[in-house]
Design a protein around this motif. Structure first.
Motif, PDB file in Angstrom:
ATOM      1  N   ASN A   1       0.804  -1.224   0.000  1.00  0.00           N
ATOM      2  CA  ASN A   1       0.000   0.000   0.000  1.00  0.00           C
ATOM      3  C   ASN A   1       0.832   1.266   0.000  1.00  0.00           C
ATOM      4  N   ASP A   2       1.859   1.324   0.856  1.00  0.00           N
ATOM      5  CA  ASP A   2       2.645   2.547   0.997  1.00  0.00           C
ATOM      6  C   ASP A   2       4.124   2.230   1.138  1.00  0.00           C
TER       7      ASP A   2
ATOM      8  N   LYS B   1       0.379   2.324  -3.522  1.00  0.00           N
ATOM      9  CA  LYS B   1      -0.018   1.282  -4.460  1.00  0.00           C
ATOM     10  C   LYS B   1       0.820   1.379  -5.723  1.00  0.00           C
ATOM     11  N   HIS B   2       0.259   1.814  -6.844  1.00  0.00           N
ATOM     12  CA  HIS B   2       1.034   1.813  -8.095  1.00  0.00           C
ATOM     13  C   HIS B   2       1.357   3.214  -8.640  1.00  0.00           C
ATOM     14  N   ILE B   3       1.231   4.238  -7.786  1.00  0.00           N
ATOM     15  CA  ILE B   3       1.587   5.607  -8.193  1.00  0.00           C
ATOM     16  C   ILE B   3       2.546   6.189  -7.152  1.00  0.00           C
TER      17      ILE B   3
ATOM     18  N   GLU C   1       7.128 -10.492  -1.536  1.00  0.00           N
ATOM     19  CA  GLU C   1       6.153  -9.609  -0.902  1.00  0.00           C
ATOM     20  C   GLU C   1       6.176  -8.218  -1.544  1.00  0.00           C
ATOM     21  N   ASN C   2       7.369  -7.745  -1.900  1.00  0.00           N
ATOM     22  CA  ASN C   2       7.534  -6.473  -2.592  1.00  0.00           C
ATOM     23  C   ASN C   2       8.231  -6.762  -3.916  1.00  0.00           C
TER      24      ASN C   2
ATOM     25  N   SER D   1      14.065   1.171   0.206  1.00  0.00           N
ATOM     26  CA  SER D   1      12.653   1.443   0.448  1.00  0.00           C
ATOM     27  C   SER D   1      12.215   0.929   1.805  1.00  0.00           C
ATOM     28  N   PHE D   2      11.384   1.709   2.453  1.00  0.00           N
ATOM     29  CA  PHE D   2      10.757   1.344   3.720  1.00  0.00           C
ATOM     30  C   PHE D   2       9.276   1.132   3.438  1.00  0.00           C
ATOM     31  N   PHE D   3       8.765  -0.037   3.778  1.00  0.00           N
ATOM     32  CA  PHE D   3       7.379  -0.380   3.487  1.00  0.00           C
ATOM     33  C   PHE D   3       6.526  -0.135   4.718  1.00  0.00           C
TER      34      PHE D   3
END
Length: 150
Positions: free
Chosen positions: A24-25, A44-46, A81-82, A147-149
């Motif tokens: 999600n983020d 999401k995808h943007i 997962e990512n 990246s931090f999810f």
């Protein structure tokens, strides 16, 4: 204008793909060129990004810009997962040296982000830079980010 139209079609077509694999983020710290040396937030995808962008339109000469823009992520690859994925983006660039100093430019970018390990990722792509009074230029855009999810 043709390139901008194609890029907009890519953005619109990404909504037709299932984006359930993307988290999600995400917040990314970008350490080299792609999309810029700065930060990026993806929902999401943007994603949106801002930072300092350097490139070499000619050998041995570094052109510098401030860069902000939006990116669409599509076609996730793998079962992580990512996942790794393809991207297409459009950016506003403001020149800060040489022949682009105090001039505006439009950047159009496509490429692939490989999720190497946990949040570490590498990008390879290409950017087209268009500016009034300058020839259209295309350059490779490698990048490294973490990246931090959320």
């Amino acid at each position: 204008m043709k390139q901008v139209t194609i890029l907009l079609l890519v953005f619109l077509s990404t909504t037709a793909f299932s984006q359930s694999k993307f988290s999600n983020d995400e917040i990314s710290i970008n350490g080299f060129r792609n999309p810029s040396i700065g930060v990026e937030y993806r929902h999401k995808h943007i994603s949106v990004h801002a930072g300092y962008y350097i490139t070499a339109f000619e050998s041995g000469v570094t052109t510098k810009f401030l860069k902000t823009g939006v990116t669409a992520w599509f076609l996730p690859v793998g079962k992580k997962e990512n996942p790794s994925s393809f991207y297409a983006g459009v950016s506003f660039l403001r020149g800060i040296n040489l022949e682009y100093k105090d001039e505006n430019a439009l950047g159009m970018e496509v490429g692939f982000r490989w999720m190497v390990w946990k949040g570490l990722n590498l990008r390879i792509g290409a950017i087209g830079v268009a500016a009034k009074g300058h020839d259209f230029k295309i350059n490779p855009t490698p990048g490294i980010s973490y990246s931090f999810f959320l």
